[in-house]
Motif scaffolding. Structure first.
Motif, PDB file in Angstrom:
ATOM      1  N   PHE A   1       4.797 -10.398 -15.010  1.00  0.00           N
ATOM      2  CA  PHE A   1       4.233 -10.193 -13.667  1.00  0.00           C
ATOM      3  C   PHE A   1       2.757  -9.796 -13.758  1.00  0.00           C
ATOM      4  O   PHE A   1       1.910 -10.325 -13.043  1.00  0.00           O
ATOM      5  CB  PHE A   1       5.039  -9.110 -12.926  1.00  0.00           C
ATOM      6  CG  PHE A   1       4.406  -8.679 -11.636  1.00  0.00           C
ATOM      7  CD1 PHE A   1       4.467  -9.481 -10.509  1.00  0.00           C
ATOM      8  CD2 PHE A   1       3.728  -7.462 -11.555  1.00  0.00           C
ATOM      9  CE1 PHE A   1       3.858  -9.085  -9.318  1.00  0.00           C
ATOM     10  CE2 PHE A   1       3.120  -7.062 -10.376  1.00  0.00           C
ATOM     11  CZ  PHE A   1       3.189  -7.879  -9.257  1.00  0.00           C
ATOM     12  N   ARG A   2       2.433  -8.876 -14.672  1.00  0.00           N
ATOM     13  CA  ARG A   2       1.035  -8.421 -14.818  1.00  0.00           C
ATOM     14  C   ARG A   2       0.141  -9.569 -15.266  1.00  0.00           C
ATOM     15  O   ARG A   2      -1.022  -9.648 -14.860  1.00  0.00           O
ATOM     16  CB  ARG A   2       0.952  -7.263 -15.813  1.00  0.00           C
ATOM     17  CG  ARG A   2       1.743  -6.017 -15.411  1.00  0.00           C
ATOM     18  CD  ARG A   2       1.252  -5.401 -14.120  1.00  0.00           C
ATOM     19  NE  ARG A   2       2.099  -4.292 -13.671  1.00  0.00           N
ATOM     20  CZ  ARG A   2       2.127  -3.820 -12.434  1.00  0.00           C
ATOM     21  NH1 ARG A   2       1.380  -4.364 -11.482  1.00  0.00           N
ATOM     22  NH2 ARG A   2       2.909  -2.824 -12.106  1.00  0.00           N
TER      23      ARG A   2
ATOM     24  N   ASP B   1       0.247 -10.312  -4.300  1.00  0.00           N
ATOM     25  CA  ASP B   1       1.709 -10.423  -4.433  1.00  0.00           C
ATOM     26  C   ASP B   1       2.223 -11.734  -3.830  1.00  0.00           C
ATOM     27  O   ASP B   1       3.070 -12.403  -4.409  1.00  0.00           O
ATOM     28  CB  ASP B   1       2.399  -9.243  -3.730  1.00  0.00           C
ATOM     29  CG  ASP B   1       2.318  -7.955  -4.543  1.00  0.00           C
ATOM     30  OD1 ASP B   1       1.991  -8.026  -5.740  1.00  0.00           O
ATOM     31  OD2 ASP B   1       2.587  -6.886  -3.970  1.00  0.00           O
TER      32      ASP B   1
ATOM     33  N   MET C   1       1.133   1.585  -3.486  1.00  0.00           N
ATOM     34  CA  MET C   1       2.094   1.005  -2.555  1.00  0.00           C
ATOM     35  C   MET C   1       2.135   1.848  -1.274  1.00  0.00           C
ATOM     36  O   MET C   1       2.166   3.075  -1.349  1.00  0.00           O
ATOM     37  CB  MET C   1       3.506   1.054  -3.152  1.00  0.00           C
ATOM     38  CG  MET C   1       3.676   0.314  -4.436  1.00  0.00           C
ATOM     39  SD  MET C   1       5.355   0.558  -5.062  1.00  0.00           S
ATOM     40  CE  MET C   1       5.019   1.298  -6.643  1.00  0.00           C
TER      41      MET C   1
ATOM     42  N   ARG D   1      10.211  -3.242  -3.554  1.00  0.00           N
ATOM     43  CA  ARG D   1       9.320  -2.862  -4.652  1.00  0.00           C
ATOM     44  C   ARG D   1      10.127  -2.455  -5.884  1.00  0.00           C
ATOM     45  O   ARG D   1      10.712  -1.367  -5.920  1.00  0.00           O
ATOM     46  CB  ARG D   1       8.403  -1.734  -4.189  1.00  0.00           C
ATOM     47  CG  ARG D   1       7.408  -2.239  -3.141  1.00  0.00           C
ATOM     48  CD  ARG D   1       6.662  -1.106  -2.503  1.00  0.00           C
ATOM     49  NE  ARG D   1       5.533  -1.569  -1.739  1.00  0.00           N
ATOM     50  CZ  ARG D   1       5.490  -1.535  -0.402  1.00  0.00           C
ATOM     51  NH1 ARG D   1       6.502  -1.100   0.303  1.00  0.00           N
ATOM     52  NH2 ARG D   1       4.403  -1.954   0.214  1.00  0.00           N
ATOM     53  N   PRO D   2      10.093  -3.314  -6.906  1.00  0.00           N
ATOM     54  CA  PRO D   2      10.966  -3.072  -8.063  1.00  0.00           C
ATOM     55  C   PRO D   2      10.720  -1.727  -8.741  1.00  0.00           C
ATOM     56  O   PRO D   2      11.674  -1.108  -9.227  1.00  0.00           O
ATOM     57  CB  PRO D   2      10.649  -4.230  -9.019  1.00  0.00           C
ATOM     58  CG  PRO D   2       9.480  -4.955  -8.450  1.00  0.00           C
ATOM     59  CD  PRO D   2       9.342  -4.571  -7.022  1.00  0.00           C
ATOM     60  N   LEU D   3       9.473  -1.232  -8.747  1.00  0.00           N
ATOM     61  CA  LEU D   3       9.220   0.031  -9.436  1.00  0.00           C
ATOM     62  C   LEU D   3       9.911   1.207  -8.745  1.00  0.00           C
ATOM     63  O   LEU D   3      10.117   2.253  -9.350  1.00  0.00           O
ATOM     64  CB  LEU D   3       7.709   0.315  -9.523  1.00  0.00           C
ATOM     65  CG  LEU D   3       6.878  -0.659 -10.356  1.00  0.00           C
ATOM     66  CD1 LEU D   3       5.415  -0.217 -10.393  1.00  0.00           C
ATOM     67  CD2 LEU D   3       7.406  -0.769 -11.773  1.00  0.00           C
TER      68      LEU D   3
ATOM     69  N   GLY E   1      -0.369  -2.713  -6.185  1.00  0.00           N
ATOM     70  CA  GLY E   1      -0.803  -1.380  -6.611  1.00  0.00           C
ATOM     71  C   GLY E   1      -1.184  -1.250  -8.075  1.00  0.00           C
ATOM     72  O   GLY E   1      -1.913  -0.330  -8.447  1.00  0.00           O
ATOM     73  N   GLY E   2      -0.711  -2.178  -8.930  1.00  0.00           N
ATOM     74  CA  GLY E   2      -1.007  -2.057 -10.359  1.00  0.00           C
ATOM     75  C   GLY E   2      -2.281  -2.767 -10.788  1.00  0.00           C
ATOM     76  O   GLY E   2      -2.749  -2.573 -11.914  1.00  0.00           O
TER      77      GLY E   2
ATOM     78  N   LYS F   1      -2.723  -1.998   2.227  1.00  0.00           N
ATOM     79  CA  LYS F   1      -3.684  -3.019   1.782  1.00  0.00           C
ATOM     80  C   LYS F   1      -3.445  -4.356   2.469  1.00  0.00           C
ATOM     81  O   LYS F   1      -4.397  -5.020   2.884  1.00  0.00           O
ATOM     82  CB  LYS F   1      -3.582  -3.182   0.257  1.00  0.00           C
ATOM     83  CG  LYS F   1      -4.025  -1.954  -0.523  1.00  0.00           C
ATOM     84  CD  LYS F   1      -3.462  -1.976  -1.931  1.00  0.00           C
ATOM     85  CE  LYS F   1      -1.956  -1.808  -1.883  1.00  0.00           C
ATOM     86  NZ  LYS F   1      -1.256  -1.777  -3.147  1.00  0.00           N
TER      87      LYS F   1
ATOM     88  N   ARG G   1      -2.370   7.276 -11.345  1.00  0.00           N
ATOM     89  CA  ARG G   1      -3.293   6.172 -11.099  1.00  0.00           C
ATOM     90  C   ARG G   1      -4.563   6.561 -10.358  1.00  0.00           C
ATOM     91  O   ARG G   1      -5.463   5.742 -10.210  1.00  0.00           O
ATOM     92  CB  ARG G   1      -2.572   5.083 -10.286  1.00  0.00           C
ATOM     93  CG  ARG G   1      -1.527   4.339 -11.092  1.00  0.00           C
ATOM     94  CD  ARG G   1      -0.859   3.317 -10.217  1.00  0.00           C
ATOM     95  NE  ARG G   1       0.013   2.420 -10.959  1.00  0.00           N
ATOM     96  CZ  ARG G   1       0.735   1.473 -10.399  1.00  0.00           C
ATOM     97  NH1 ARG G   1       0.698   1.307  -9.081  1.00  0.00           N
ATOM     98  NH2 ARG G   1       1.494   0.676 -11.130  1.00  0.00           N
TER      99      ARG G   1
HETATM  100  C1  S3P Z   1       3.244  -2.614  -7.715  1.00  0.00           C
HETATM  101  C2  S3P Z   1       2.954  -2.698  -6.380  1.00  0.00           C
HETATM  102  C3  S3P Z   1       3.456  -3.781  -5.517  1.00  0.00           C
HETATM  103  C4  S3P Z   1       3.793  -5.022  -6.357  1.00  0.00           C
HETATM  104  C5  S3P Z   1       4.693  -4.677  -7.488  1.00  0.00           C
HETATM  105  C6  S3P Z   1       4.089  -3.622  -8.417  1.00  0.00           C
HETATM  106  C7  S3P Z   1       2.667  -1.500  -8.501  1.00  0.00           C
HETATM  107  O1  S3P Z   1       2.486  -4.126  -4.544  1.00  0.00           O
HETATM  108  O2  S3P Z   1       2.621  -5.614  -6.862  1.00  0.00           O
HETATM  109  O3  S3P Z   1       5.893  -4.227  -6.938  1.00  0.00           O
HETATM  110  O4  S3P Z   1       2.609  -1.584  -9.738  1.00  0.00           O
HETATM  111  O5  S3P Z   1       2.224  -0.508  -7.881  1.00  0.00           O
HETATM  112  P1  S3P Z   1       2.077  -3.188  -3.289  1.00  0.00           P
HETATM  113  O6  S3P Z   1       1.093  -2.192  -3.791  1.00  0.00           O
HETATM  114  O7  S3P Z   1       1.474  -4.147  -2.328  1.00  0.00           O
HETATM  115  O8  S3P Z   1       3.338  -2.588  -2.788  1.00  0.00           O
END
Ligand code: S3P
Length: 200
Positions: free
Chosen positions: A69-70, A46, A23, A130-132, A92-93, A27, A149
């Motif tokens: 979500f994943r 996203d 994040m 960003r929820p995380l 980011g995941g 990107k 990561r």
């Molecule tokens: C996440 C990154 C976010 C988004 C979600 C989870 C992650 O995207 O997919 O909040 O797991 O790192 P960005 O990398 O675009 O912020």
């Protein structure tokens, strides 16, 4: 290489280019500019998930949970890599999942936008999307993700550094140069950038 020169010699992508990284790496903001420079369509995983779910990423996490979500991420990546070669900015995941990495390796070229954790933190700290990071210690969480990561992101085909203060345009130039260098250095592999001979 100037951006006008890079966009003059490149007129198409032979494979999708997938941007990966943490994040705040840039990107999405670099991705759409890169797509424009390469005359390719641009997608953001996203945004695609939000459109399919009809709600924000934060709401998907809250109402359906991270696993759901994943799952959506996996489906979106597969669909987008099936289409015309594009530039795809991933959440980011995405590249942390081995299944996603294998699919991306098979169908695309991956580019890790790598930045130090301080730079990433400065770019994300004022956003609440960003929820995380919606925790008591978002900086600590970001640092944990950064450490945890890196070994996954390091599996990308290309790594491009994003130093503090670099402009989006300069990042586009760095990535185009890295793609061109890869084509030059490995002539046995089909080139990622198709060149328009009328511009050379
Ligand atoms: C996440 C990154 C976010 C988004 C979600 C989870 C992650 O995207 O997919 O909040 O797991 O790192 P960005 O990398 O675009 O912020």
């Amino acid at each position: 290489m100037s951006s006008s020169r890079s966009s003059a010699v490149v007129n198409a992508l032979s494979r999708p280019v997938v941007l990966v990284g943490l994040m705040g790496a840039g990107k999405s903001s670099v991705g759409w500019r890169l797509a424009a420079a390469l005359s390719a369509p641009f997608f953001d995983s996203d945004t695609e998930i939000e459109a399919a779910a009809g709600m924000s990423i934060a709401d998907v996490f809250e109402r359906h949970g991270e696993a759901s979500f994943r799952d959506g991420e996996r489906r979106v990546i597969r669909r987008l890599l099936d289409g015309e070669p594009c530039v795809l900015a991933t959440g980011g995941g995405v590249f942390v999942s081995e299944e996603n990495r294998d699919l991306i390796a098979e169908r695309a070229l991956s580019v890790w936008i790598d930045a130090d954790v301080e730079t990433l933190w400065n770019r994300v700290k004022d956003r609440s999307t960003r929820p995380l990071l919606l925790t008591a210690d978002p900086r600590g969480v970001l640092l944990g993700l950064w450490k945890g990561r890196r070994s996954a992101y390091a599996k990308a085909d290309i790594r491009v550094e994003s130093p503090p203060g670099i402009t989006h345009e300069n990042m586009v130039q760095r990535i185009v140069s890295a793609l061109a260098a890869r084509d030059r250095d490995d002539p046995a592999r089909p080139p990622i950038l198709r060149r328009d001979p009328s511009h050379e």
